[in-house]
Design an enzyme around this catalytic site. Sequence first.
Site, PDB file in Angstrom:
ATOM      1  N   LEU A  73      38.664   1.278 -59.892  1.00  0.00           N
ATOM      2  CA  LEU A  73      39.249   0.721 -58.706  1.00  0.00           C
ATOM      3  C   LEU A  73      38.227   0.363 -57.619  1.00  0.00           C
ATOM      4  CD1 LEU A  73      41.903   3.508 -58.961  1.00  0.00           C
ATOM      5  CD2 LEU A  73      42.087   1.306 -59.794  1.00  0.00           C
ATOM      6  N   GLY A  74      36.919   0.798 -57.416  1.00  0.00           N
ATOM      7  CA  GLY A  74      36.073   0.462 -56.800  1.00  0.00           C
ATOM      8  C   GLY A  74      34.727   1.171 -57.089  1.00  0.00           C
ATOM      9  N   LYS A  80      31.533   5.772 -58.502  1.00  0.00           N
ATOM     10  CA  LYS A  80      32.803   4.992 -58.962  1.00  0.00           C
ATOM     11  C   LYS A  80      33.742   5.633 -58.513  1.00  0.00           C
ATOM     12  CE  LYS A  80      30.234   2.425 -62.550  1.00  0.00           C
ATOM     13  NZ  LYS A  80      30.358   1.929 -64.235  1.00  0.00           N
ATOM     14  N   ASP A 194      37.301   8.480 -38.361  1.00  0.00           N
ATOM     15  CA  ASP A 194      36.959   7.060 -38.948  1.00  0.00           C
ATOM     16  C   ASP A 194      38.371   6.662 -39.604  1.00  0.00           C
ATOM     17  OD1 ASP A 194      35.330   5.189 -40.087  1.00  0.00           O
ATOM     18  OD2 ASP A 194      34.965   6.153 -41.987  1.00  0.00           O
TER      19      ASP A 194
END
Length: 485
Positions: A73-74, A80, A194
């Site tokens: 996914l990323g 990861k 954030d």
Amino acid sequence: MAAVFDLDLETEEGSEGEGEPEFSPADVCPLGELRAAGLETVGHYEEVELTESSVNLGPERIGPHCFELLSVLGKGGYGKVFQVRKVQGTNLGKIYAMKVLRKAKIVCSAKDTAHTRAERNILESVKHPFIVELAYAFQTGGKLYLILECLSGGELFTHLEREGIFLEDTACFYLAEITLALGHLHSHGIIYRDLKPENIMLSSQGHIKLTDFGLCKESIHEGAITHTFCGTIEYMAPEILVRTGHNRAVDWWSLGALMYDMLTGSPPFTAENRKKTMDKIIKGKLVLPPYLTPDARDLAKKFLKRNPTQRIGGGLGDAADVQRHPFFRHINWDDLLARRVDPPFRPSLQSEEDVSQFDARFTRQTPVDSPDDTALSESANQAFLGFTYVAPSVLDSIKEGFSFQPKLRSPRRLNSSPRTPISPLKFSPFEGFRPSPGPPEPMEPSLPPLLPSPPSPPPTSTAPLPIRPPSGTKKSKKGRGRSGR
């Protein structure tokens, strides 16, 4: 040892069973049978070799072997994120997102260690419909694993990129759900710090979930301030930039910047570099487009007040003051919290495994969690004591028995966000993870969640077995998105 190995022992008077006869192993089992079973008696005691099988007697041992990799996914410098399926134990067949972080990369960076510790602790302690849920956390000799609910709707960033800008009704829905999430964090003394489209995920139903809690500040209640310089520049409040000290009001500035982004196509103050962007945030003029309704204009102005004491949400009322603004007049807050309000956008998904809302650059890759034989020193491993976690809901289901529920825009860049967060640097690298307040925590790295056992030996340099690869041929999946943090 760390709190993760603390055991509650009976100390009350009479707990030793006064008056009961003493017995030896031979009273329970004949000596010959003991020796045949590999046990030797020494006086009234027996010697037993402690192995993984002899101490892991609980109904479930959580580790990498419990999950099958489905998709990537990323990916980032820290590690990861995979889509995985649970293939053993409780919640068999359930789809999760698995964040894998390499210890060696984390311990050499103060900000990454602080980020990891804050995220793990907050994910354990905070539960809310609009905050991502942590199911498990465990570690091997060289890696940390966070098993999170899989949010297959992708990032709000991706959806906003595709739409360009949102209608006010759409923005109102997302802003209202975010307001409830921020209010919940603030009620626990947590500042988020954030807030941006990249850190807001969508569930399969289209509801928002806040993710990535590494820049949060804990224990900031009414009247307390902090001075850490952190966040993502375009969404940072001016009091952070000028370092005069800040409190939870910074989150309402960020929500105002996000609101402006949703309704106009970019944050309110941007420039070609960080220095000029910061100058605009501190002293630039706020320009609102004429097409905004009076309520939207008024709320944006009140969010983006440079004086935090004059900012909406900056007073004692916090989120309640925001909720009372006329921009949200049509929101039924009870229904919204219960997720009874239909989202304006519902991702088009074909199955639980559908990853079309994520970046195809990642989802096309073959998912591999490579073995890591990195051996950290004992002092370096101190930073990860207490990391292991099993969600109370999972423990409850273990007690009850197994369950099976396979359940046109140029300013933005979709490949990766131009906005990178600045992480806090003030922390103690060996301040351990908070122990779970509820059921006993499993032993490191993957001992039983229910039965207390002696502490396991420190990790060796032996590489853990890799997670099993997906069965069959990998299907090509289409989609867009962006990587991890």
